[in-house]
Design an enzyme around this catalytic site. Structure first.
Site, PDB file in Angstrom:
ATOM      1  N   TRP A 197       0.868  -1.171   0.000  1.00 56.55           N
ATOM      2  CA  TRP A 197       0.000   0.000   0.000  1.00 56.55           C
ATOM      3  C   TRP A 197       0.915   1.235   0.000  1.00 56.55           C
ATOM      4  O   TRP A 197       1.858   1.309   0.789  1.00 56.55           O
ATOM      5  CB  TRP A 197      -0.900   0.007   1.249  1.00 56.55           C
ATOM      6  CG  TRP A 197      -1.708   1.262   1.319  1.00 56.55           C
ATOM      7  CD1 TRP A 197      -2.911   1.488   0.743  1.00 56.55           C
ATOM      8  CD2 TRP A 197      -1.333   2.482   1.971  1.00 56.55           C
ATOM      9  NE1 TRP A 197      -3.327   2.775   0.983  1.00 56.55           N
ATOM     10  CE2 TRP A 197      -2.369   3.418   1.730  1.00 56.55           C
ATOM     11  CE3 TRP A 197      -0.226   2.883   2.707  1.00 56.55           C
ATOM     12  CZ2 TRP A 197      -2.334   4.721   2.220  1.00 56.55           C
ATOM     13  CZ3 TRP A 197      -0.192   4.184   3.187  1.00 56.55           C
ATOM     14  CH2 TRP A 197      -1.242   5.086   2.947  1.00 56.55           C
ATOM     15  N   ASP A 365     -16.548  10.839  -3.303  1.00 59.06           N
ATOM     16  CA  ASP A 365     -15.911   9.610  -2.825  1.00 59.06           C
ATOM     17  C   ASP A 365     -16.724   9.040  -1.667  1.00 59.06           C
ATOM     18  O   ASP A 365     -17.925   9.327  -1.509  1.00 59.06           O
ATOM     19  CB  ASP A 365     -14.441   9.902  -2.455  1.00 59.06           C
ATOM     20  CG  ASP A 365     -13.544   8.675  -2.579  1.00 59.06           C
ATOM     21  OD1 ASP A 365     -13.555   7.842  -1.650  1.00 59.06           O
ATOM     22  OD2 ASP A 365     -12.837   8.532  -3.598  1.00 59.06           O
ATOM     23  N   ARG A 446     -11.021  -3.241   7.672  1.00 59.50           N
ATOM     24  CA  ARG A 446     -11.003  -1.789   7.859  1.00 59.50           C
ATOM     25  C   ARG A 446     -12.185  -1.363   8.745  1.00 59.50           C
ATOM     26  O   ARG A 446     -13.287  -1.876   8.602  1.00 59.50           O
ATOM     27  CB  ARG A 446     -11.121  -1.138   6.486  1.00 59.50           C
ATOM     28  CG  ARG A 446     -10.876   0.345   6.481  1.00 59.50           C
ATOM     29  CD  ARG A 446     -10.978   0.876   5.068  1.00 59.50           C
ATOM     30  NE  ARG A 446     -10.707   2.294   5.049  1.00 59.50           N
ATOM     31  CZ  ARG A 446     -11.193   3.133   4.141  1.00 59.50           C
ATOM     32  NH1 ARG A 446     -11.958   2.689   3.164  1.00 59.50           N
ATOM     33  NH2 ARG A 446     -10.905   4.412   4.195  1.00 59.50           N
ATOM     34  N   LYS A 482     -16.284   4.964  -9.268  1.00 54.64           N
ATOM     35  CA  LYS A 482     -14.999   4.490  -8.725  1.00 54.64           C
ATOM     36  C   LYS A 482     -15.319   3.241  -7.919  1.00 54.64           C
ATOM     37  O   LYS A 482     -16.000   3.322  -6.895  1.00 54.64           O
ATOM     38  CB  LYS A 482     -14.375   5.578  -7.843  1.00 54.64           C
ATOM     39  CG  LYS A 482     -13.081   5.154  -7.153  1.00 54.64           C
ATOM     40  CD  LYS A 482     -12.462   6.329  -6.393  1.00 54.64           C
ATOM     41  CE  LYS A 482     -11.298   5.911  -5.519  1.00 54.64           C
ATOM     42  NZ  LYS A 482     -10.768   7.024  -4.725  1.00 54.64           N
ATOM     43  N   ASP A 484     -14.219   0.503  -5.579  1.00 54.07           N
ATOM     44  CA  ASP A 484     -13.133   0.259  -4.634  1.00 54.07           C
ATOM     45  C   ASP A 484     -13.249  -1.142  -4.036  1.00 54.07           C
ATOM     46  O   ASP A 484     -14.309  -1.778  -4.123  1.00 54.07           O
ATOM     47  CB  ASP A 484     -13.194   1.330  -3.526  1.00 54.07           C
ATOM     48  CG  ASP A 484     -11.830   1.635  -2.933  1.00 54.07           C
ATOM     49  OD1 ASP A 484     -10.904   0.818  -3.079  1.00 54.07           O
ATOM     50  OD2 ASP A 484     -11.693   2.717  -2.314  1.00 54.07           O
ATOM     51  N   CYS A 532     -10.253   0.546  -8.337  1.00 54.16           N
ATOM     52  CA  CYS A 532      -9.467   0.943  -7.160  1.00 54.16           C
ATOM     53  C   CYS A 532      -9.485  -0.207  -6.178  1.00 54.16           C
ATOM     54  O   CYS A 532     -10.460  -0.935  -6.072  1.00 54.16           O
ATOM     55  CB  CYS A 532     -10.093   2.191  -6.538  1.00 54.16           C
ATOM     56  SG  CYS A 532      -9.252   2.746  -5.049  1.00 54.16           S
ATOM     57  N   ASP A 554      -2.873   5.205  -3.316  1.00 59.45           N
ATOM     58  CA  ASP A 554      -3.340   6.192  -2.334  1.00 59.45           C
ATOM     59  C   ASP A 554      -2.216   7.166  -1.985  1.00 59.45           C
ATOM     60  O   ASP A 554      -2.468   8.199  -1.364  1.00 59.45           O
ATOM     61  CB  ASP A 554      -3.797   5.495  -1.049  1.00 59.45           C
ATOM     62  CG  ASP A 554      -5.216   4.961  -1.170  1.00 59.45           C
ATOM     63  OD1 ASP A 554      -5.872   5.239  -2.189  1.00 59.45           O
ATOM     64  OD2 ASP A 554      -5.657   4.255  -0.244  1.00 59.45           O
TER      65      ASP A 554
HETATM   66  C1  GLA Z   1      -9.530   3.657  -0.411  1.00 58.11           C
HETATM   67  C2  GLA Z   1      -9.225   4.350  -1.718  1.00 58.11           C
HETATM   68  C3  GLA Z   1      -9.200   5.851  -1.503  1.00 58.11           C
HETATM   69  C4  GLA Z   1     -10.524   6.315  -0.950  1.00 58.11           C
HETATM   70  C5  GLA Z   1     -10.852   5.554   0.309  1.00 58.11           C
HETATM   71  C6  GLA Z   1     -12.255   5.857   0.779  1.00 58.11           C
HETATM   72  O1  GLA Z   1      -8.502   3.783   0.484  1.00 58.11           O
HETATM   73  O2  GLA Z   1      -8.024   3.881  -2.246  1.00 58.11           O
HETATM   74  O3  GLA Z   1      -8.908   6.514  -2.715  1.00 58.11           O
HETATM   75  O4  GLA Z   1     -11.520   6.118  -1.924  1.00 58.11           O
HETATM   76  O5  GLA Z   1     -10.755   4.138   0.129  1.00 58.11           O
HETATM   77  O6  GLA Z   1     -12.596   5.186   1.922  1.00 58.11           O
END
Ligand code: GLA
Length: 749
Positions: A197, A365, A446, A482, A484, A532, A554
């Site tokens: 990461w 986001d 998380r 996006k 994720d 992502c 990130d």
């Molecule tokens: C991850 C993504 C970030 C953001 C966060 C939101 O870490 O990589 O860009 O979107 O989640 O919780």
């Protein structure tokens, strides 16, 4: 563009299967893969520089005679199976293989004999060779596919497995490709992209010594590209440079657990094995089901690593990426500017700022969804409930999209559809929809409560698709998602899969994910999709088949992004590489770098922002507006052009690269200074690459800070391509994190 290609191919009337002789060449512009049927077996006798006569590969096939017998050398079968009669020195069986099967009756060996071969010009314009291989002792079939994309020197290969045995078989190893090259050189150097990461795509190069096998693996089933990217460049003879050297390179298109194994055996044979892996035990394949394994995308060249990258980039834009030719919009993402804490006003203020900066899209986001006690105001709740949080955003998503539209912006949104928090309506209603082991306490990721949905279960996929569909329908202005995925596989177990097939969860999860993505894609072809996974965890060509781009990391610190983007550029094109200008001190590294430097670095890919524009000074806004206007002008060169890496940040204290458009009329170069050390770091003249030597280019430094001196000699002059490539532009860097942006435009005289 893709469609035109397909029509051209079909109107040429080529879509009929043609028989394949005993010697066969799969051709691309500069390379050949040579096949030869010998006895019952298909062999692959050459993969490298183009040859013209199929029988030549057989006539020159190398095997080593050592006095009274052959050395115990693997036969170059097209698919090396465990237990096959695969040594050339007499009957012996190989243990190191790409396919290892426990048949229904417990037998451990497999032999694959020819059962038909044909070739067809397929719908994407590729020559598609199919080898059908059958085990003479079992109703067990492997279909091997090889698709040659001539213009890019790319060959995609994979296998499909099917059987009609009386009971399930166990697949211990099930690689997509398992090749063995007898003797092509005695020196091998492997370049890979390990990471973490915040430091994805680091470059590592190591010799693979005699008798050694190097295994790359994903370490995970979801963030599959985070620990190591599913790709490699293998230099033959000596480590290849950017511009010279023999290289065989591959990328596995798979977002689940995988392994790639490179074997340099005791007598200098080369084994290449790549595929999805089964970390918890063999995959159980029931009779009558066809298991389609992921594609391994291969290229080979004698012109170094830069050519490998350009082959992948062009193939990705034309063939693999969704809408690979559509210009990627300059967007502002709310994450680093607002995190979870926002109101409608925060978002509309950000939209105002995006408009002022010249941006084209606004993306909300994390933090917009979940209701009541499940509202997503931090990482502990809400995942799984893809309904707008009406306490936070009372006017809803459609209103937000309208607000964006009123400002001339498109609208996008963040989702994490493979996940749930245990604090969500979804997880509470359907505890059996979570990946979990029956007898263990659920481990939360998380936020202490994030868990993974069981995508092997069609009902779960149906629910997720239904929710996403409803969300998209509720917001007609939505044009970007996006997607994720912030978890590894943590609770490895499925309530859906039978008890005796639990180990299938690794593969079937990813197959389920692709089913979900394919159905979403079919319903919403115009939707742009960002891949992502805690940053660059989904930088893989499996997910990118459905996506338009990926979030590279990130870590948005421009200094570290040079390294990360350098790594990503080895296999993935600039149009797909999301790169955002963020505030300083940087969130992750606390480093302060100049705004110009941050822009120049983000312009290496798909430029965007991740900050609250209201925190910018007027001076910064003015600079940013001009930079955005510049990027719009050069966007086609960066997003659709060819990349030439000139100076590596791993080898110098600055980095340099340039892009050239297809016609060689326009080019852009960037130079990124890192740490200034007087007396040791005068940059060499910048010898550009890929220009037309006969053309003359106007050279202009752009994205300059008012009042600063020029960084290049020859600014605004017209200079020939041959001199720019042969002599190079004298450049100077003026301190830490100084950078140079140069535009080159051919003139008609
Ligand atoms: C991850 C993504 C970030 C953001 C966060 C939101 O870490 O990589 O860009 O979107 O989640 O919780």
């Amino acid at each position: 563009m893709k469609k035109q290609l397909v029509l051209a191919v079909f109107s040429a009337g080529c879509a009929f299967a043609a028989p394949v002789g005993n010697d066969f060449l799969l051709q691309t512009k500069n390379t050949s893969m040579a096949f030869s049927k010998q006895g019952d077996s298909w062999l692959m006798l050459h993969y490298g520089k183009r040859i013209e006569r199929a029988e030549d590969a057989r006539l020159l096939a190398n095997s080593r005679y050592a006095g009274s017998s052959y050395l115990c050398e693997n036969k170059p079968l097209t698919y090396l199976t465990a237990g096959s009669d695969s040594y050339s020195g007499g009957r012996a069986c190989t243990k190191f293989a790409g396919l290892s099967v426990i048949h229904a009756d417990g037998t451990l060996s497999s032999e694959l004999h020819d059962a038909g071969a044909e070739t067809v010009r397929d719908e994407a314009g590729a020559e598609h060779l199919t080898l059908t291989l059958r085990d003479p002792a079992y109703p067990f079939t492997v279909t091997q596919h090889f698709r040659a994309f001539a213009a890019y020197d790319i060959i995609e290969t994979w296998a499909e497995i099917r059987h009609e045995e009386p009971a399930p078989v166990k697949l211990v190893q099930m690689d997509s490709a398992a090749f063995f090259f007898p003797l092509i050189t005695k020196k091998f150097y492997l370049m890979t992209l390990p990471g973490q990461w915040g430091s994805e795509g680091q470059i590592e190069e190591t010799p693979v010594g005699k008798g050694q096998t190097v295994t790359l693996d994903s370490r995970s089933g979801i963030r599959s590209a985070m620990g190591s990217n599913a790709s490699f460049m293998l230099s033959l003879d000596a480590p290849a440079s950017e511009t010279s050297g023999r290289v065989i390179a591959g990328a596995l298109a798979w977002s689940g657990a995988w392994t790639i194994r490179i074997q340099h055996d005791q007598i200098d044979g080369l084994g290449l094995f790549a595929g999805a892996s089964n970390p918890s035990g063999p995959y159980t394949l029931i009779p009558g089901k066809t298991l389609v394994l992921p594609k391994l995308v291969l290229t080979t060249t004698e012109s170094g690593k830069g050519q490998v990258s350009r082959n992948f980039h062009r193939w990705a834009r034309d063939i693999q990426l969704h809408e690979g030719h559509a210009p990627r919009p300059i967007l502002l993402n709310s994450w680093e500017g607002a995190y979870f804490t926002f109101t409608e006003k925060t978002l509309t203020d950000m939209m105002d700022g995006t408009k002022t900066l010249g941006g084209e899209m606004f993306v909300v986001d994390d933090g917009w969804f979940g209701r009541g006690s499940y509202a997503r105001n931090d990482a502990t709740s809400g995942l799984g409930d893809w309904v707008v949080n009406d306490a936070k955003l009372p006017h809803g998503l459609a209103w937000l999209a309208d607000q964006a539209k009123e400002r001339g912006l498109n609208f996008g949104i963040w989702v994490e559809p493979e996940m749930a928090n245990t604090n969500s309506a979804l997880a509470v209603a359907h505890p059996d929809w979570l990946l979990r082991e029956r007898t263990r306490v659920l481990r939360g990721g998380r936020g202490g409560s994030q868990v993974v949905l069981d995508l092997t279960n069609p009902a779960v996929r149906e629910n997720v698709l239904g929710q996403l569909d409803a969300m998209i329908a509720s917001c007609p202005g939505l044009s970007y998602i996006k997607w994720d995925a912030n978890s590894h596989f943590q609770n490895v177990g499925s309530e859906y899969l039978p008890r005796d097939r639990q180990a299938n969860v690794w593969f079937d999860y990813t197959a389920g994910l692709y089913d979900l993505l394919a159905r979403l894609r079919a319903k919403h072809p115009g939707l742009q999709l960002n891949a992502c996974s805690s940053g660059g965890g989904r930088m893989d060509y499996g997910f990118l088949r459905y996506a338009t781009e990926f979030w590279t990391s990130d870590d948005t610190d421009a200094r570290q992004r040079i390294l990360i983007q350098w790594g990503a550029s080895q296999f993935y094109p600039a149009c797909a590489m999301a790169a955002h200008v963020t505030a300083v001190p940087n969130l992750q590294t606390k480093r302060v770098t100049p705004l110009k430097f941050r822009f120049d670095v983000a312009m290496m890919g798909r430029l965007g922002f991740e900050l609250h524009p209201e925190n910018m000074t007027d001076e910064d806004v003015a600079f940013a507006r001009a930079a955005v206007a510049d990027y719009k002008r050069i966007r086609p060169i960066i997003q659709q052009g060819d990349l030439y890496r000139l100076v590596s940040p791993w080898e110098a204290n600055y980095a340099a690269l340039n892009y050239v458009d297809e016609k060689k009329d326009r080019a852009v170069a960037f130079v990124y200074g890192m740490t200034r050390l007087i007396g040791t770091d005068f940059p060499e003249p910048l010898r550009l690459q890929g220009l037309d030597p006969a053309k003359r280019y106007r050279v202009t430094e752009f994205n300059r800070v008012k009042g600063n001196k020029e960084h290049i000699k020859g600014n605004k002059k017209v200079i020939s391509g041959s001199a720019l490539m042969g002599i190079g532009l004298p450049i100077r860097l003026q301190g830490d994190f100084d950078s140079i942006a140069i535009e080159l435009t051919a003139e008609n005289h």
